[in-house]
Design an enzyme around this catalytic site. Structure first.
Site, mmCIF file in Angstrom:
data_model
loop_
_atom_site.group_PDB
_atom_site.id
_atom_site.type_symbol
_atom_site.label_atom_id
_atom_site.label_comp_id
_atom_site.label_asym_id
_atom_site.label_seq_id
_atom_site.Cartn_x
_atom_site.Cartn_y
_atom_site.Cartn_z
ATOM 1 N NE ARG A 72 -17.411 56.709 -33.736
ATOM 2 C CZ ARG A 72 -16.887 55.525 -33.401
ATOM 3 N NH1 ARG A 72 -16.442 55.340 -32.187
ATOM 4 N NH2 ARG A 72 -16.796 54.550 -34.287
ATOM 5 C CG ASP A 127 -10.432 49.877 -33.833
ATOM 6 O OD1 ASP A 127 -10.850 49.422 -34.909
ATOM 7 O OD2 ASP A 127 -10.738 51.009 -33.418
HETATM 8 N N1 LIG Z 1 -11.588 60.680 -22.575
HETATM 9 C C1 LIG Z 1 -12.906 60.479 -22.504
HETATM 10 N N2 LIG Z 1 -13.615 60.891 -21.437
HETATM 11 C C2 LIG Z 1 -14.945 60.691 -21.340
HETATM 12 N N3 LIG Z 1 -15.663 60.081 -22.278
HETATM 13 C C3 LIG Z 1 -15.026 59.635 -23.373
HETATM 14 C C4 LIG Z 1 -13.620 59.808 -23.547
HETATM 15 N N4 LIG Z 1 -13.269 59.281 -24.737
HETATM 16 C C5 LIG Z 1 -14.410 58.818 -25.279
HETATM 17 N N5 LIG Z 1 -15.465 59.005 -24.469
HETATM 18 C C6 LIG Z 1 -16.875 58.659 -24.722
HETATM 19 O O1 LIG Z 1 -16.951 57.400 -25.383
HETATM 20 C C7 LIG Z 1 -17.529 57.573 -26.672
HETATM 21 C C8 LIG Z 1 -16.961 56.579 -27.632
HETATM 22 O O2 LIG Z 1 -15.557 56.788 -27.757
HETATM 23 P P1 LIG Z 1 -14.807 56.473 -29.137
HETATM 24 O O3 LIG Z 1 -15.488 57.198 -30.243
HETATM 25 O O4 LIG Z 1 -13.368 56.756 -28.898
HETATM 26 O O5 LIG Z 1 -15.080 54.945 -29.417
HETATM 27 P P2 LIG Z 1 -14.524 53.670 -28.667
HETATM 28 O O6 LIG Z 1 -15.287 53.435 -27.429
HETATM 29 O O7 LIG Z 1 -13.042 53.767 -28.528
HETATM 30 O O8 LIG Z 1 -14.943 52.536 -29.695
HETATM 31 P P3 LIG Z 1 -14.307 52.241 -31.128
HETATM 32 O O9 LIG Z 1 -12.956 52.901 -31.176
HETATM 33 O O10 LIG Z 1 -14.266 50.784 -31.210
HETATM 34 O O11 LIG Z 1 -15.264 52.848 -32.093
HETATM 35 C C9 LIG Z 1 -17.269 59.031 -27.010
HETATM 36 O O12 LIG Z 1 -18.138 59.523 -27.985
HETATM 37 C C10 LIG Z 1 -17.517 59.685 -25.656
HETATM 38 O O13 LIG Z 1 -18.873 59.786 -25.381
HETATM 39 O O1 LIG Z 2 -18.273 53.983 -37.971
HETATM 40 P P1 LIG Z 2 -17.444 55.225 -37.896
HETATM 41 O O2 LIG Z 2 -17.917 56.195 -36.876
HETATM 42 O O3 LIG Z 2 -17.192 55.814 -39.240
HETATM 43 O O4 LIG Z 2 -16.002 54.806 -37.336
HETATM 44 C C1 LIG Z 2 -15.098 54.042 -38.049
HETATM 45 C C2 LIG Z 2 -14.015 53.640 -37.102
HETATM 46 O O5 LIG Z 2 -14.586 52.820 -36.090
HETATM 47 C C3 LIG Z 2 -13.910 51.592 -36.056
HETATM 48 O O6 LIG Z 2 -14.604 50.677 -36.873
HETATM 49 C C4 LIG Z 2 -13.898 51.050 -34.654
HETATM 50 O O7 LIG Z 2 -13.147 51.902 -33.834
HETATM 51 C C5 LIG Z 2 -12.522 51.908 -36.618
HETATM 52 O O8 LIG Z 2 -11.835 50.759 -37.034
HETATM 53 C C6 LIG Z 2 -12.886 52.865 -37.715
HETATM 54 O O9 LIG Z 2 -11.805 53.717 -38.025
HETATM 55 MG MG LIG Z 3 -11.474 53.261 -29.881
#
Ligand SMILES: Nc1ncnc2c1ncn2[C@@H]1O[C@H](COP(=O)(O)OP(=O)(O)OP(=O)(O)O)[C@@H](O)[C@H]1O
Ligand SMILES: O=P(O)(O)OC[C@H]1O[C@](O)(CO)[C@@H](O)[C@@H]1O
Ligand SMILES: [Mg+2]
Length: 318
Positions: A72, A127
Protein backbone atom coordinates in the site's frame (compact mmCIF):
# COMPACT_ATOMS: atom_id res chain seq x y z
CA UNK A 1 3.73 -2.38 -29.52
CA UNK A 2 7.02 -3.51 -27.98
CA UNK A 3 6.66 -3.46 -24.20
CA UNK A 4 3.94 -3.46 -21.55
CA UNK A 5 4.16 -3.25 -17.76
CA UNK A 6 2.32 -5.02 -14.96
CA UNK A 7 2.06 -4.53 -11.20
CA UNK A 8 0.08 -6.00 -8.31
CA UNK A 9 -1.19 -3.61 -5.64
CA UNK A 10 -3.22 -3.60 -2.40
CA UNK A 11 -3.98 -6.77 -0.45
CA UNK A 12 -2.79 -9.93 -2.20
CA UNK A 13 -5.00 -12.93 -2.92
CA UNK A 14 -4.83 -16.31 -4.61
CA UNK A 15 -4.96 -16.36 -8.38
CA UNK A 16 -2.61 -13.43 -9.07
CA UNK A 17 0.29 -15.63 -10.15
CA UNK A 18 -1.91 -17.53 -12.62
CA UNK A 19 -2.94 -14.13 -14.01
CA UNK A 20 0.69 -13.00 -14.35
CA UNK A 21 1.58 -16.19 -16.20
CA UNK A 22 -1.28 -15.67 -18.65
CA UNK A 23 -0.31 -12.01 -19.18
CA UNK A 24 3.30 -12.85 -20.00
CA UNK A 25 2.38 -15.74 -22.28
CA UNK A 26 -0.24 -13.72 -24.15
CA UNK A 27 2.16 -10.81 -24.53
CA UNK A 28 4.95 -13.04 -25.87
CA UNK A 29 2.50 -14.63 -28.30
CA UNK A 30 2.09 -11.11 -29.71
CA UNK A 31 5.84 -10.34 -29.68
CA UNK A 32 5.49 -7.95 -26.76
CA UNK A 33 7.93 -7.94 -23.82
CA UNK A 34 6.80 -7.50 -20.23
CA UNK A 35 8.23 -5.42 -17.40
CA UNK A 36 7.07 -6.32 -13.91
CA UNK A 37 7.09 -3.51 -11.33
CA UNK A 38 7.76 -4.79 -7.83
CA UNK A 39 5.74 -3.89 -4.70
CA UNK A 40 2.71 -2.30 -6.33
CA UNK A 41 2.85 1.42 -7.02
CA UNK A 42 6.08 1.62 -5.05
CA UNK A 43 7.70 -0.12 -8.02
CA UNK A 44 6.49 2.65 -10.31
CA UNK A 45 7.46 5.48 -7.97
CA UNK A 46 10.95 4.11 -7.31
CA UNK A 47 11.53 2.26 -10.59
CA UNK A 48 11.73 -1.30 -9.24
CA UNK A 49 11.52 -2.98 -12.63
CA UNK A 50 12.24 -6.58 -13.59
CA UNK A 51 11.99 -8.44 -16.89
CA UNK A 52 9.18 -11.02 -16.84
CA UNK A 53 9.76 -13.85 -19.30
CA UNK A 54 7.72 -17.01 -19.90
CA UNK A 55 10.49 -18.92 -18.13
CA UNK A 56 10.11 -16.78 -15.01
CA UNK A 57 6.38 -17.36 -14.80
CA UNK A 58 6.51 -21.10 -15.37
CA UNK A 59 5.49 -23.19 -12.38
CA UNK A 60 3.75 -20.33 -10.52
CA UNK A 61 0.16 -20.89 -11.62
CA UNK A 62 -0.85 -22.87 -8.54
CA UNK A 63 0.87 -20.65 -5.98
CA UNK A 64 -0.91 -18.11 -3.74
CA UNK A 65 0.43 -14.59 -3.18
CA UNK A 66 2.17 -12.61 -5.91
CA UNK A 67 5.69 -13.11 -7.25
CA UNK A 68 5.76 -9.35 -7.97
CA UNK A 69 5.08 -8.54 -4.30
CA UNK A 70 2.54 -5.89 -3.35
CA UNK A 71 2.17 -2.89 -1.05
CA UNK A 72 0.00 0.00 0.00
CA UNK A 73 1.96 3.00 -1.30
CA UNK A 74 1.22 6.41 0.21
CA UNK A 75 3.79 8.18 -1.96
CA UNK A 76 1.94 7.33 -5.17
CA UNK A 77 -1.10 9.20 -3.83
CA UNK A 78 0.88 12.42 -3.56
CA UNK A 79 1.59 14.58 -6.60
CA UNK A 80 5.37 14.20 -6.40
CA UNK A 81 5.13 10.39 -6.16
CA UNK A 82 2.59 10.22 -8.97
CA UNK A 83 4.88 12.27 -11.21
CA UNK A 84 7.78 9.96 -10.40
CA UNK A 85 5.57 7.05 -11.47
CA UNK A 86 4.82 8.76 -14.80
CA UNK A 87 8.55 9.37 -15.30
CA UNK A 88 9.33 5.69 -14.67
CA UNK A 89 6.75 4.58 -17.22
CA UNK A 90 8.36 6.87 -19.77
CA UNK A 91 11.93 5.85 -18.99
CA UNK A 92 11.10 2.14 -19.05
CA UNK A 93 9.33 2.69 -22.40
CA UNK A 94 6.07 1.16 -21.19
CA UNK A 95 3.37 1.49 -23.85
CA UNK A 96 0.56 0.05 -21.75
CA UNK A 97 0.20 -0.91 -18.07
CA UNK A 98 -1.86 -3.63 -16.40
CA UNK A 99 -2.79 -2.97 -12.76
CA UNK A 100 -3.95 -5.97 -10.74
CA UNK A 101 -5.55 -4.81 -7.51
CA UNK A 102 -8.57 -3.79 -5.46
CA UNK A 103 -10.75 -0.67 -5.61
CA UNK A 104 -7.98 1.59 -4.29
CA UNK A 105 -5.46 0.29 -6.80
CA UNK A 106 -7.96 0.74 -9.63
CA UNK A 107 -8.57 4.34 -8.49
CA UNK A 108 -4.83 4.79 -8.94
CA UNK A 109 -5.07 3.24 -12.41
CA UNK A 110 -7.91 5.65 -13.29
CA UNK A 111 -5.64 8.57 -12.39
CA UNK A 112 -2.93 7.18 -14.66
CA UNK A 113 -5.46 6.97 -17.51
CA UNK A 114 -6.45 10.58 -16.85
CA UNK A 115 -2.75 11.47 -17.11
CA UNK A 116 -2.63 9.86 -20.57
CA UNK A 117 -1.37 6.35 -19.72
CA UNK A 118 -2.92 3.38 -21.54
CA UNK A 119 -3.96 1.28 -18.57
CA UNK A 120 -6.11 -1.80 -17.95
CA UNK A 121 -7.29 -2.89 -14.50
CA UNK A 122 -7.85 -6.43 -13.31
CA UNK A 123 -10.15 -6.41 -10.25
CA UNK A 124 -8.47 -8.44 -7.51
CA UNK A 125 -9.58 -8.31 -3.88
CA UNK A 126 -11.06 -10.85 -1.52
CA UNK A 127 -13.52 -8.10 -0.47
CA UNK A 128 -15.49 -8.32 -3.76
CA UNK A 129 -16.33 -4.63 -3.42
CA UNK A 130 -15.66 -3.55 -7.01
CA UNK A 131 -18.60 -2.53 -9.21
CA UNK A 132 -18.66 -3.93 -12.74
CA UNK A 133 -17.47 -7.44 -11.97
CA UNK A 134 -19.59 -10.17 -10.41
CA UNK A 135 -16.45 -11.69 -8.93
CA UNK A 136 -13.06 -10.15 -8.27
CA UNK A 137 -10.03 -12.39 -8.46
CA UNK A 138 -9.35 -14.22 -5.18
CA UNK A 139 -12.88 -14.11 -3.78
CA UNK A 140 -13.71 -17.71 -4.61
CA UNK A 141 -10.56 -19.10 -2.98
CA UNK A 142 -11.15 -16.99 0.15
CA UNK A 143 -14.75 -18.22 0.33
CA UNK A 144 -13.62 -21.81 0.08
CA UNK A 145 -11.12 -21.28 2.89
CA UNK A 146 -13.70 -19.57 5.12
CA UNK A 147 -16.36 -22.19 4.48
CA UNK A 148 -13.89 -24.96 5.18
CA UNK A 149 -12.87 -23.22 8.43
CA UNK A 150 -16.50 -22.90 9.52
CA UNK A 151 -17.09 -26.60 8.76
CA UNK A 152 -14.12 -27.42 10.98
CA UNK A 153 -15.32 -25.13 13.77
CA UNK A 154 -18.77 -26.71 13.56
CA UNK A 155 -17.25 -30.07 14.53
CA UNK A 156 -15.78 -28.73 17.74
CA UNK A 157 -18.76 -26.44 18.45
CA UNK A 158 -21.15 -29.35 18.28
CA UNK A 159 -18.96 -31.57 20.43
CA UNK A 160 -18.87 -28.95 23.21
CA UNK A 161 -22.38 -27.46 22.93
CA UNK A 162 -20.86 -24.07 22.18
CA UNK A 163 -21.71 -20.90 20.35
CA UNK A 164 -18.98 -19.70 17.98
CA UNK A 165 -18.65 -16.17 16.73
CA UNK A 166 -16.52 -16.14 13.56
CA UNK A 167 -15.18 -12.91 12.06
CA UNK A 168 -14.40 -12.70 8.34
CA UNK A 169 -12.44 -10.03 6.46
CA UNK A 170 -13.96 -7.79 3.81
CA UNK A 171 -13.47 -4.18 4.96
CA UNK A 172 -16.83 -2.40 4.49
CA UNK A 173 -18.22 -5.27 2.42
CA UNK A 174 -20.22 -8.14 3.93
CA UNK A 175 -19.84 -10.34 0.84
CA UNK A 176 -17.46 -12.90 2.33
CA UNK A 177 -19.50 -13.15 5.55
CA UNK A 178 -22.82 -13.50 3.79
CA UNK A 179 -21.76 -16.03 1.16
CA UNK A 180 -19.81 -18.18 3.63
CA UNK A 181 -22.71 -18.08 6.10
CA UNK A 182 -24.99 -19.33 3.36
CA UNK A 183 -22.55 -22.01 2.19
CA UNK A 184 -21.86 -23.29 5.70
CA UNK A 185 -25.41 -23.16 7.08
CA UNK A 186 -24.56 -20.62 9.80
CA UNK A 187 -27.38 -19.81 12.19
CA UNK A 188 -26.82 -16.05 12.04
CA UNK A 189 -24.86 -13.48 10.05
CA UNK A 190 -24.11 -9.80 10.59
CA UNK A 191 -22.98 -7.61 7.70
CA UNK A 192 -22.56 -3.83 7.41
CA UNK A 193 -25.09 -3.54 4.56
CA UNK A 194 -28.10 -4.77 6.59
CA UNK A 195 -29.61 -3.65 9.92
CA UNK A 196 -29.29 -6.38 12.50
CA UNK A 197 -30.90 -7.06 15.87
CA UNK A 198 -28.61 -8.84 18.28
CA UNK A 199 -31.28 -9.31 20.97
CA UNK A 200 -33.62 -10.94 18.52
CA UNK A 201 -30.81 -13.21 17.26
CA UNK A 202 -30.10 -14.26 20.85
CA UNK A 203 -33.76 -15.03 21.51
CA UNK A 204 -33.96 -17.09 18.35
CA UNK A 205 -30.82 -19.04 19.17
CA UNK A 206 -31.99 -19.67 22.75
CA UNK A 207 -35.30 -21.00 21.47
CA UNK A 208 -33.47 -23.26 19.04
CA UNK A 209 -31.29 -24.55 21.89
CA UNK A 210 -34.40 -25.28 24.00
CA UNK A 211 -35.72 -27.29 21.08
CA UNK A 212 -32.55 -29.37 20.95
CA UNK A 213 -29.97 -27.50 18.88
CA UNK A 214 -26.58 -28.12 20.45
CA UNK A 215 -24.47 -25.33 19.01
CA UNK A 216 -24.65 -22.11 17.04
CA UNK A 217 -22.45 -20.47 14.44
CA UNK A 218 -22.62 -16.69 14.06
CA UNK A 219 -20.62 -15.17 11.21
CA UNK A 220 -19.75 -11.48 11.46
CA UNK A 221 -18.14 -9.31 8.80
CA UNK A 222 -15.22 -7.25 10.14
CA UNK A 223 -16.93 -4.10 8.82
CA UNK A 224 -19.67 -4.47 11.45
CA UNK A 225 -17.03 -3.79 14.12
CA UNK A 226 -19.08 -5.57 16.79
CA UNK A 227 -17.45 -9.00 16.99
CA UNK A 228 -16.18 -8.77 20.59
CA UNK A 229 -19.40 -7.14 21.76
CA UNK A 230 -21.60 -9.86 20.25
CA UNK A 231 -19.43 -12.63 21.69
CA UNK A 232 -19.61 -11.01 25.13
CA UNK A 233 -23.39 -10.64 24.92
CA UNK A 234 -23.84 -14.27 23.93
CA UNK A 235 -21.71 -15.30 26.87
CA UNK A 236 -23.17 -13.04 29.55
CA UNK A 237 -26.77 -12.45 28.49
CA UNK A 238 -27.62 -15.63 26.59
CA UNK A 239 -25.35 -17.72 28.84
CA UNK A 240 -23.92 -19.68 25.92
CA UNK A 241 -20.49 -21.23 26.33
CA UNK A 242 -19.06 -18.91 23.66
CA UNK A 243 -15.80 -18.82 21.72
CA UNK A 244 -14.56 -16.26 19.23
CA UNK A 245 -12.47 -16.97 16.13
CA UNK A 246 -11.05 -14.19 13.99
CA UNK A 247 -10.05 -15.91 10.76
CA UNK A 248 -7.58 -13.19 9.71
CA UNK A 249 -5.02 -13.59 6.98
CA UNK A 250 -5.55 -17.30 6.35
CA UNK A 251 -8.32 -15.94 4.11
CA UNK A 252 -5.77 -14.41 1.75
CA UNK A 253 -3.37 -17.24 0.94
CA UNK A 254 -3.21 -20.83 -0.24
CA UNK A 255 -3.47 -22.49 -3.62
CA UNK A 256 -6.07 -20.76 -5.80
CA UNK A 257 -9.32 -22.57 -6.57
CA UNK A 258 -9.92 -23.75 -10.13
CA UNK A 259 -12.33 -20.83 -10.50
CA UNK A 260 -9.68 -18.26 -9.54
CA UNK A 261 -6.99 -19.89 -11.69
CA UNK A 262 -9.17 -19.81 -14.78
CA UNK A 263 -10.69 -16.40 -14.00
CA UNK A 264 -7.20 -14.94 -13.57
CA UNK A 265 -5.97 -16.51 -16.79
CA UNK A 266 -8.99 -15.30 -18.76
CA UNK A 267 -8.70 -11.79 -17.32
CA UNK A 268 -4.96 -11.73 -17.96
CA UNK A 269 -5.36 -12.65 -21.63
CA UNK A 270 -8.20 -10.15 -22.04
CA UNK A 271 -6.11 -7.43 -20.39
CA UNK A 272 -3.25 -7.89 -22.86
CA UNK A 273 -5.67 -7.90 -25.80
CA UNK A 274 -7.28 -4.71 -24.44
CA UNK A 275 -3.89 -3.03 -24.23
CA UNK A 276 -3.14 -4.06 -27.82
CA UNK A 277 -6.54 -2.62 -28.83
CA UNK A 278 -5.79 0.54 -26.83
CA UNK A 279 -8.85 0.12 -24.59
CA UNK A 280 -8.16 1.57 -21.16
CA UNK A 281 -10.78 -0.09 -18.94
CA UNK A 282 -11.40 -2.56 -16.12
CA UNK A 283 -11.93 -6.21 -17.05
CA UNK A 284 -15.21 -7.30 -15.46
CA UNK A 285 -16.81 -10.74 -15.20
CA UNK A 286 -20.50 -10.33 -15.97
CA UNK A 287 -22.35 -13.62 -15.94
CA UNK A 288 -19.91 -15.89 -17.72
CA UNK A 289 -18.52 -13.21 -20.02
CA UNK A 290 -15.65 -10.78 -19.69
CA UNK A 291 -16.41 -7.14 -20.45
CA UNK A 292 -14.32 -3.97 -20.76
CA UNK A 293 -15.93 -1.72 -18.15
CA UNK A 294 -14.99 1.99 -18.34
CA UNK A 295 -13.23 3.30 -15.22
CA UNK A 296 -15.95 5.98 -14.85
CA UNK A 297 -18.66 3.33 -14.69
CA UNK A 298 -16.74 1.34 -12.06
CA UNK A 299 -16.41 4.36 -9.80
CA UNK A 300 -19.79 5.98 -10.32
CA UNK A 301 -21.67 2.94 -9.04
CA UNK A 302 -21.75 0.89 -5.86
CA UNK A 303 -21.78 -2.88 -5.82
CA UNK A 304 -24.96 -4.25 -4.21
CA UNK A 305 -26.35 -7.67 -3.28
CA UNK A 306 -29.14 -9.17 -5.34
CA UNK A 307 -32.61 -9.53 -3.79
CA UNK A 308 -32.19 -13.19 -2.90
CA UNK A 309 -28.99 -12.52 -0.97
CA UNK A 310 -30.58 -9.54 0.78
CA UNK A 311 -33.55 -11.68 1.82
CA UNK A 312 -31.21 -14.34 3.21
CA UNK A 313 -29.21 -11.69 5.08
CA UNK A 314 -32.38 -10.19 6.62
CA UNK A 315 -33.58 -13.62 7.74
CA UNK A 316 -30.30 -14.44 9.44
CA UNK A 317 -29.62 -11.09 11.06
CA UNK A 318 -32.51 -11.04 13.50
N1 LIG B 1 -7.61 7.43 -4.67
C1 LIG B 1 -6.42 6.93 -5.01
N2 LIG B 1 -5.62 7.57 -5.88
C2 LIG B 1 -4.42 7.08 -6.24
N3 LIG B 1 -3.92 5.94 -5.78
C3 LIG B 1 -4.66 5.24 -4.90
C4 LIG B 1 -5.95 5.69 -4.47
N4 LIG B 1 -6.44 4.80 -3.59
C5 LIG B 1 -5.49 3.85 -3.47
N5 LIG B 1 -4.44 4.08 -4.27
C6 LIG B 1 -3.20 3.29 -4.39
O1 LIG B 1 -3.52 1.90 -4.36
C7 LIG B 1 -2.91 1.30 -3.22
C8 LIG B 1 -3.75 0.18 -2.72
O2 LIG B 1 -5.02 0.68 -2.31
P1 LIG B 1 -5.83 -0.01 -1.11
O3 LIG B 1 -4.95 -0.09 0.09
O4 LIG B 1 -7.11 0.73 -1.00
O5 LIG B 1 -6.04 -1.51 -1.57
P2 LIG B 1 -6.97 -2.09 -2.70
O6 LIG B 1 -6.32 -1.93 -4.02
O7 LIG B 1 -8.35 -1.54 -2.57
O8 LIG B 1 -6.91 -3.64 -2.34
P3 LIG B 1 -7.60 -4.37 -1.10
O9 LIG B 1 -8.69 -3.46 -0.58
O10 LIG B 1 -8.09 -5.62 -1.65
O11 LIG B 1 -6.50 -4.55 -0.12
C9 LIG B 1 -2.70 2.45 -2.25
O12 LIG B 1 -1.72 2.19 -1.30
C10 LIG B 1 -2.27 3.56 -3.21
O13 LIG B 1 -0.95 3.40 -3.61
O1 LIG C 1 -3.27 -7.10 5.17
P1 LIG C 1 -3.67 -5.79 5.76
O2 LIG C 1 -2.93 -4.63 5.20
O3 LIG C 1 -3.72 -5.83 7.25
O4 LIG C 1 -5.18 -5.49 5.29
C1 LIG C 1 -6.27 -6.22 5.72
C2 LIG C 1 -7.43 -5.83 4.86
O5 LIG C 1 -7.14 -6.22 3.52
C3 LIG C 1 -8.16 -7.05 3.06
O6 LIG C 1 -7.78 -8.39 3.29
C4 LIG C 1 -8.35 -6.87 1.58
O7 LIG C 1 -8.80 -5.57 1.33
C5 LIG C 1 -9.38 -6.66 3.90
O8 LIG C 1 -10.39 -7.64 3.87
C6 LIG C 1 -8.74 -6.45 5.24
O9 LIG C 1 -9.50 -5.58 6.04
MG1 LIG D 1 -9.99 -2.16 -1.36
Amino acid sequence: MKRIGVLTSGGDCSGINATLKAIVEEAYKNNIRVTGFLEGYNGLVNDLAIELTPMQVSGILQRGGTILMTSRCEEFMQESGFNKALKTLKEEEIEGLIVIGGDGSLRGAKKLVEAGVLCVGIPESIDNDIYGTDMALGVDTALNIITNAIDIIRDTASSHKRAFVIETMGRESGYLALMSAMASGAEAVLIPEIDYDIDSIMQRLKLEHERGRKYSIIVIAEGVKKTQEVAEKLKVEAEFDTRLTILGHIQRGGNPSVFDRTLGMRMGIRAVQSIINKKSSVIGLQGNDLKNVPFDVVFSNKKVFNDMMLEFARLKSR
